[in-house]
Design a protein around this motif. Structure first.
Motif, PDB file in Angstrom:
ATOM      1  N   GLY A 101      -3.265   3.576   8.005  1.00  0.00           N
ATOM      2  CA  GLY A 101      -3.098   2.091   7.967  1.00  0.00           C
ATOM      3  C   GLY A 101      -3.153   1.620   6.646  1.00  0.00           C
ATOM      4  O   GLY A 101      -2.963   0.435   6.115  1.00  0.00           O
ATOM      5  N   PHE A 102      -3.222   2.382   5.570  1.00  0.00           N
ATOM      6  CA  PHE A 102      -3.316   1.907   4.218  1.00  0.00           C
ATOM      7  C   PHE A 102      -2.001   1.351   3.807  1.00  0.00           C
ATOM      8  O   PHE A 102      -1.965   0.213   2.833  1.00  0.00           O
ATOM      9  CB  PHE A 102      -3.547   2.919   3.266  1.00  0.00           C
ATOM     10  CG  PHE A 102      -3.924   2.658   2.097  1.00  0.00           C
ATOM     11  CD1 PHE A 102      -5.402   2.337   1.700  1.00  0.00           C
ATOM     12  CD2 PHE A 102      -3.221   2.482   0.888  1.00  0.00           C
ATOM     13  CE1 PHE A 102      -5.791   1.955   0.371  1.00  0.00           C
ATOM     14  CE2 PHE A 102      -3.743   2.246  -0.549  1.00  0.00           C
ATOM     15  CZ  PHE A 102      -4.830   1.752  -0.590  1.00  0.00           C
ATOM     16  N   CYS A 103      -0.899   1.860   4.320  1.00  0.00           N
ATOM     17  CA  CYS A 103       0.471   1.335   3.790  1.00  0.00           C
ATOM     18  C   CYS A 103       0.847   0.252   4.768  1.00  0.00           C
ATOM     19  O   CYS A 103       1.961  -0.442   4.363  1.00  0.00           O
ATOM     20  CB  CYS A 103       1.540   2.392   3.696  1.00  0.00           C
ATOM     21  SG  CYS A 103       1.930   2.895   5.763  1.00  0.00           S
ATOM     22  N   THR A 104       0.266  -0.009   5.862  1.00  0.00           N
ATOM     23  CA  THR A 104       0.723  -0.883   7.017  1.00  0.00           C
ATOM     24  C   THR A 104       0.845  -2.504   6.563  1.00  0.00           C
ATOM     25  O   THR A 104       1.759  -2.984   6.859  1.00  0.00           O
ATOM     26  CB  THR A 104      -0.234  -0.773   8.162  1.00  0.00           C
ATOM     27  OG1 THR A 104      -0.314   0.735   8.332  1.00  0.00           O
ATOM     28  CG2 THR A 104       0.574  -1.508   9.229  1.00  0.00           C
ATOM     29  N   PRO A 105      -0.044  -2.839   5.818  1.00  0.00           N
ATOM     30  CA  PRO A 105       0.087  -4.267   5.365  1.00  0.00           C
ATOM     31  C   PRO A 105       1.412  -4.402   4.669  1.00  0.00           C
ATOM     32  O   PRO A 105       2.036  -5.752   4.980  1.00  0.00           O
ATOM     33  CB  PRO A 105      -1.007  -4.550   4.504  1.00  0.00           C
ATOM     34  CG  PRO A 105      -2.180  -4.056   4.986  1.00  0.00           C
ATOM     35  CD  PRO A 105      -1.312  -2.530   5.419  1.00  0.00           C
ATOM     36  N   GLY A 106       1.609  -3.628   3.766  1.00  0.00           N
ATOM     37  CA  GLY A 106       3.019  -3.790   2.944  1.00  0.00           C
ATOM     38  C   GLY A 106       3.917  -3.684   3.845  1.00  0.00           C
ATOM     39  O   GLY A 106       5.095  -4.510   3.623  1.00  0.00           O
ATOM     40  N   ILE A 107       4.260  -2.600   4.595  1.00  0.00           N
ATOM     41  CA  ILE A 107       5.308  -2.578   5.540  1.00  0.00           C
ATOM     42  C   ILE A 107       5.642  -3.608   6.619  1.00  0.00           C
ATOM     43  O   ILE A 107       6.543  -4.096   6.746  1.00  0.00           O
ATOM     44  CB  ILE A 107       4.899  -1.152   6.410  1.00  0.00           C
ATOM     45  CG1 ILE A 107       5.100   0.143   5.358  1.00  0.00           C
ATOM     46  CG2 ILE A 107       5.966  -0.942   7.639  1.00  0.00           C
ATOM     47  CD1 ILE A 107       5.155   1.388   5.784  1.00  0.00           C
ATOM     48  N   ALA A 108       4.345  -4.159   6.938  1.00  0.00           N
ATOM     49  CA  ALA A 108       4.452  -5.227   7.871  1.00  0.00           C
ATOM     50  C   ALA A 108       4.920  -6.507   7.100  1.00  0.00           C
ATOM     51  O   ALA A 108       6.275  -7.050   7.620  1.00  0.00           O
ATOM     52  CB  ALA A 108       3.257  -5.578   8.579  1.00  0.00           C
ATOM     53  N   LEU A 109       4.654  -6.657   5.828  1.00  0.00           N
ATOM     54  CA  LEU A 109       5.045  -8.002   5.163  1.00  0.00           C
ATOM     55  C   LEU A 109       6.582  -7.484   4.681  1.00  0.00           C
ATOM     56  O   LEU A 109       7.504  -8.449   4.953  1.00  0.00           O
ATOM     57  CB  LEU A 109       4.410  -8.135   3.852  1.00  0.00           C
ATOM     58  CG  LEU A 109       3.002  -8.806   4.351  1.00  0.00           C
ATOM     59  CD1 LEU A 109       2.207  -8.704   3.232  1.00  0.00           C
ATOM     60  CD2 LEU A 109       3.162 -10.273   4.663  1.00  0.00           C
ATOM     61  N   ASN A 110       7.041  -6.396   4.294  1.00  0.00           N
ATOM     62  CA  ASN A 110       8.479  -6.159   3.859  1.00  0.00           C
ATOM     63  C   ASN A 110       9.421  -5.969   5.167  1.00  0.00           C
ATOM     64  O   ASN A 110      10.501  -6.840   5.118  1.00  0.00           O
ATOM     65  CB  ASN A 110       8.473  -4.743   3.124  1.00  0.00           C
ATOM     66  CG  ASN A 110       9.540  -4.626   2.109  1.00  0.00           C
ATOM     67  OD1 ASN A 110      10.439  -5.688   2.195  1.00  0.00           O
ATOM     68  ND2 ASN A 110       9.741  -3.567   1.529  1.00  0.00           N
ATOM     69  N   GLY A 111       8.819  -5.654   6.349  1.00  0.00           N
ATOM     70  CA  GLY A 111       9.868  -5.587   7.563  1.00  0.00           C
ATOM     71  C   GLY A 111       9.996  -7.272   8.028  1.00  0.00           C
ATOM     72  O   GLY A 111      11.090  -7.629   8.444  1.00  0.00           O
ATOM     73  N   ALA A 112       8.890  -7.915   7.723  1.00  0.00           N
ATOM     74  CA  ALA A 112       8.919  -9.205   8.078  1.00  0.00           C
ATOM     75  C   ALA A 112       9.960 -10.074   7.140  1.00  0.00           C
ATOM     76  O   ALA A 112      11.013 -10.711   7.828  1.00  0.00           O
ATOM     77  CB  ALA A 112       7.751 -10.185   8.190  1.00  0.00           C
ATOM     78  N   ALA A 113       9.988  -9.686   6.085  1.00  0.00           N
ATOM     79  CA  ALA A 113      10.884 -10.175   5.147  1.00  0.00           C
ATOM     80  C   ALA A 113      12.292  -9.722   5.206  1.00  0.00           C
ATOM     81  O   ALA A 113      13.260 -10.477   5.264  1.00  0.00           O
ATOM     82  CB  ALA A 113      10.506 -10.005   3.668  1.00  0.00           C
ATOM     83  N   THR A 138       3.090   9.054   8.695  1.00  0.00           N
ATOM     84  CA  THR A 138       3.881   9.095   9.658  1.00  0.00           C
ATOM     85  C   THR A 138       5.200   9.753   9.663  1.00  0.00           C
ATOM     86  O   THR A 138       5.823  10.020  10.876  1.00  0.00           O
ATOM     87  CB  THR A 138       4.349   7.701  10.110  1.00  0.00           C
ATOM     88  OG1 THR A 138       4.943   7.208   8.998  1.00  0.00           O
ATOM     89  CG2 THR A 138       3.189   6.587  10.475  1.00  0.00           C
ATOM     90  N   GLY A 139       5.735  10.052   8.516  1.00  0.00           N
ATOM     91  CA  GLY A 139       7.137  10.569   8.351  1.00  0.00           C
ATOM     92  C   GLY A 139       8.054   9.584   8.630  1.00  0.00           C
ATOM     93  O   GLY A 139       9.310   9.833   8.749  1.00  0.00           O
ATOM     94  N   TYR A 140       7.626   8.311   8.622  1.00  0.00           N
ATOM     95  CA  TYR A 140       8.640   7.338   8.838  1.00  0.00           C
ATOM     96  C   TYR A 140       9.250   6.930  10.087  1.00  0.00           C
ATOM     97  O   TYR A 140       9.741   5.711  10.409  1.00  0.00           O
ATOM     98  CB  TYR A 140       9.561   7.056   7.604  1.00  0.00           C
ATOM     99  CG  TYR A 140       9.034   7.297   6.423  1.00  0.00           C
ATOM    100  CD1 TYR A 140       8.244   6.101   5.476  1.00  0.00           C
ATOM    101  CD2 TYR A 140       8.926   8.245   5.537  1.00  0.00           C
ATOM    102  CE1 TYR A 140       7.798   6.210   4.479  1.00  0.00           C
ATOM    103  CE2 TYR A 140       8.189   8.339   4.270  1.00  0.00           C
ATOM    104  CZ  TYR A 140       7.742   7.280   3.620  1.00  0.00           C
ATOM    105  OH  TYR A 140       7.059   7.197   2.422  1.00  0.00           O
TER     106      TYR A 140
END
Lengths: 170, 297
Positions: A101-113, A138-140
């Motif tokens: 979950g450490f990268c998740t906030p960044g990924i959620a925001l970047n994905g939303a953008a 996750t291996g993405y």
């Protein structure tokens, strides 16, 4: 010496006293207790500290707090819509697009953008957009699937609100 | 990070006055390199002059004379510009290669130029497109060809009291195309081990090269021209054999070092491979632009 800034964070106006050498990341975490934004590398490589600055993803570890005077910031705490998760958040949960979950906030925001710019991204476009968000768990694969799923939801939502979205300009 | 005074003037005049009055002031644009250096204490200015509030530096202007890239223009804006993609393909490719989406939303082209790292991705394309740099100080304004800006890794002729206000790129003449390619260990978020930019002008037959400009990045203390390779192409039909020969010569003009990203020998070989591809890509871009202008003309 501290300087006064006026800024909108997650829709709420703040008047803050900030030391110029404080990064936006430190200001969010330490002054505003918005600890959803994480510090990974501190050098702009990992994307854990991603926030939206005037709607665009940036690394908050490479922005000074004083630079956001008069600007608007969205952090992970402000991505939902009154408690309703953003489609990207929802899909990350449903598709298992996270582990520690450490990268998740960044990924959620970047994905939303990304979906804001391009509601129908292909896999290559998703991978390119997320190149600045490192995930060591996750291996993405699940993350990419989640963004694709979120894009479908996003388009459905937009379709109920407005006429069908324009095809993306590759 | 050591403490510093932070100024965010709204006019160029105020910014230049601040630089003139203060010792040890640094100009802050996107900050993706500068803030990193402040954190590492590689640089400890007493004042930061943030130029992002200056409206007159924020323009990306396109017109019949060319492209004017203000000091506040980010890589993302270059990437999103249809005109840049159409007429300055090499620059578009260079800007799109930099860092990540997050970095491209902050990093500026002018900052990339001013930092003067030998591997800067926008510099070789700007060099082959014959860009000029416009600098202002309280004493006035001056212009220099971009090629003459660099004095070594990380150093330029820009004075501490000067601000690079824009990079000016002339509109490539009809029949001209450009391209940029680089090699890095990772596909994204990595610095170039070597980069090659080419701009070619074709004759009306669409095969003969009238003029060629070739620039190499990350293989010398500054971005350099491969002028012997350019001479091989000039006035000749672009046969596969000629392209291969020009690429071989370009690789001999590279003066790389061995470091963490690649050995000198590998870089030299990579320049040969990239040069051949980039010459072909620039020729294809020239033919594409030619076809577009015929259709619209």
């Amino acid at each position: 010496m501290k300087q006064q800034i006026v800024t909108k964070i997650n829709g709420q106006q703040h008047v803050l006293q900030v030391s110029p050498r404080k990064t936006l990341l430190a200001m969010l975490r330490e002054q505003l207790q918005l600890t959803g934004t994480k510090e990974g590398c501190g050098t702009g490589d990992c994307g854990a500290c991603t926030v939206l600055l005037d709607g665009q993803p940036v690394n908050s570890c490479l922005v000074l707090g004083v630079e956001i005077d008069g600007r608007e910031v969205i952090t992970i705490e402000g991505l939902d819509n009154d408690g309703e998760l953003h489609p990207v958040q929802e899909a990350l949960v449903e598709r298992g697009g996270m582990q520690c979950g450490f990268c998740t906030p960044g990924i959620a925001l970047n994905g939303a953008a990304l979906l804001q710019d391009n509601p129908d991204p292909d896999e290559a476009q998703i991978r390119r957009a997320l190149a600045g968000n490192l995930c060591r768990c996750t291996g993405y694969v699940k993350i990419v699937e989640a963004i694709q799923e979120a894009a479908r939801k996003w388009r459905e939502k937009s379709a109920t609100r407005t006429p069908a979205p324009e095809p993306a300009d590759g | 990070m050591r403490s510093f005074e932070y100024l965010a003037p709204s006019t160029l005049q105020d910014a230049l006055a601040a630089l003139h009055q203060r010792e040890n002031a640094s100009v802050l644009a996107g900050g993706t390199d500068l803030i990193l250096r402040l954190k590492r204490r590689e640089q400890s200015p007493s004042t930061l002059v943030d130029i992002k509030r200056i409206e007159e530096l924020d323009g990306l202007e396109t017109g019949v004379h060319g492209l004017s890239i203000g000091a506040g223009v980010t890589m993302s804006r270059i990437e999103a510009s249809a005109v840049v993609r159409q007429d300055y393909a090499g620059l578009h490719a260079g800007a799109a290669t930099v860092g990540s989406a997050q970095i491209r939303n902050r990093a500026t082209v002018v900052g990339n130029v001013c930092n003067a790292t030998p591997c800067a991705d926008t510099v070789p394309p700007l060099v082959v497109l014959q860009a000029q740099v416009r600098m202002s100080s309280q004493g006035g304004e001056r212009r220099l060809p971009l090629e003459q800006l660099f004095t070594g890794p990380g150093t330029t002729v820009v004075r501490p009291d000067e601000i690079v206000v824009s990079v000016e790129v002339p509109l490539p003449e009809p029949g001209t195309g450009s391209a940029y390619a680089r090699h890095s260990t990772r596909a994204a978020m990595d610095l170039a081990a070597a980069g090659v930019a080419v701009a070619l002008t074709l004759e009306d037959d669409n095969e003969t090269c009238r003029r060629a400009h070739i620039a190499l990045g990350a293989v010398a203390p500054t971005p350099i021209r491969a002028s012997q390779a350019e001479d091989i192409l000039s006035g000749q039909a672009l046969t596969p054999a000629l392209v291969a020969e020009a690429a071989r010569v370009a690789s001999t003009e590279a003066r790389p070092i061995s470091d963490v990203r690649a050995s000198a020998e590998f870089r030299q070989e990579i320049v040969r491979v990239l040069a051949a591809r980039t010459i072909q890509a620039a020729a294809a871009d020239a033919q594409r632009r030619q076809a577009m202008s015929r259709r619209s003309g």
